[in-house]
Design an enzyme around this catalytic site. Structure first.
Site, short mmCIF file in Angstrom:
data_model
loop_
_atom_site.label_atom_id
_atom_site.label_comp_id
_atom_site.label_asym_id
_atom_site.label_seq_id
_atom_site.Cartn_x
_atom_site.Cartn_y
_atom_site.Cartn_z
N ASP A 92 1.14 -1.22 0.12
CA ASP A 92 0.02 -0.15 0.38
C ASP A 92 0.60 1.44 0.14
O ASP A 92 2.31 1.20 0.88
CB ASP A 92 -0.55 0.06 1.62
CG ASP A 92 -1.90 -1.28 1.08
OD1 ASP A 92 -2.04 -1.79 0.31
OD2 ASP A 92 -1.94 -1.52 2.71
N1 URA Z 1 -0.99 -6.24 3.98
C1 URA Z 1 -1.20 -4.24 4.22
O1 URA Z 1 -2.10 -4.52 5.17
N2 URA Z 1 -1.12 -3.97 4.10
C2 URA Z 1 0.61 -4.31 2.79
O2 URA Z 1 0.79 -3.36 2.23
C3 URA Z 1 0.45 -5.39 2.94
C4 URA Z 1 0.16 -5.62 3.87
#
Ligand code: URA
Length: 247
Positions: A100
């Site tokens: 993310d």
């Molecule tokens: N889990 C999440 O919530 N975000 C990420 O970027 C990777 C794994």
């Protein structure tokens, strides 16, 4: 080697996308249009894409410490910086999987389509470790047990995870799946808000002391260990070709 694979090695596109380019008639071999992505080519073949000669380039794999706000796609429609802009230019590189925009930490960037395939295909998912700072702190024993056993999310239950509370409210969560915002949603499902999330491990690799926005090239041994880890998790592939690399 099959033509689509050759193009992926040359950094033209992922193997799946290269198959499409071949079918569209944009690729020539020894001066003739070829539309069969499985056509055999070798080092002596003169391959061109949109009339530009292409040749397999040496593969490279970088570990990047992605800062917050940087996206893990090759391009961003909102003009945000991308992880591929944090590594040396000159090659067509793409990220292995996704983090993310607000997650920091270890992400791999490569031009090795085979390796990216291996590491992102659901069947070969290697364990990934995330350090989550959550509130309220500490996390109760019951919540830790639920996270470990698997929690119910909108898109189905999660597989068992390894979860350790390093300090009150600081968890190391190791998962093999790669669902959208999975760790954040897992923590929320058991009543905890994620303040920050950092990926600290990917298969045998650890982020270590790599500074934010920095990168380093993986050694051939590290790349071999990554491949071995992916194969060890689920056994060897059933068939030759599988899905495209993410990114
Ligand atoms: N889990 C999440 O919530 N975000 C990420 O970027 C990777 C794994």
């Amino acid at each position: 080697m099959r033509l689509a694979r050759y193009l992926a090695h040359a950094g033209v596109a992922s193997r799946r996308a290269a198959e499409g380019l071949v079918r569209e008639g944009r690729v020539t071999v020894d001066g003739k249009v070829v539309t069969d992505p499985a056509r055999d080519v070798d080092d002596r073949s003169r391959v061109a894409f949109d009339a530009e000669p292409v040749a397999p380039e040496p593969t490279v794999v970088y570990m990047v410490n992605k800062p917050r706000g940087v996206v893990s796609t090759v391009r961003d429609t909102h003009g945000r910086p991308t992880v591929t802009s944090l590594v040396p230019r000159g090659r067509r590189l793409y990220p292995v999987g996704r983090l993310d925009a607000d997650t920091t930490g270890l992400i791999l960037v490569t031009n090795d389509g085979d390796l990216a395939n291996l590491l992102t295909h659901p069947r070969y998912e290697v364990p990934k470790t995330y350090r989550a700072r959550v509130r309220p702190a500490p996390v109760a024993g019951g919540a830790l047990r639920r996270l470990r056993a698997g929690v119910e999310l909108d898109d189905g239950p999660t597989a068992p995870a390894q979860v350790r509370q390093l300090q009150p409210g600081v968890l190391d969560v190791t998962i093999r799946e790669g669902r959208n915002r999975q760790v954040r949603r897992m923590c929320e499902a058991v009543g905890y808000r994620v303040i920050s999330l950092e990926r600290v491990g990917f298969g045998p690799l650890r982020l270590g002391r790599l500074a934010a926005a920095d990168h380093r090239r993986l050694s051939p041994t590290e790349v071999a260990e990554l491949r071995a880890a992916a194969k060890r998790e689920t056994g060897p592939p059933a068939g030759g070709d599988h899905g495209p690399p993410a990114g």
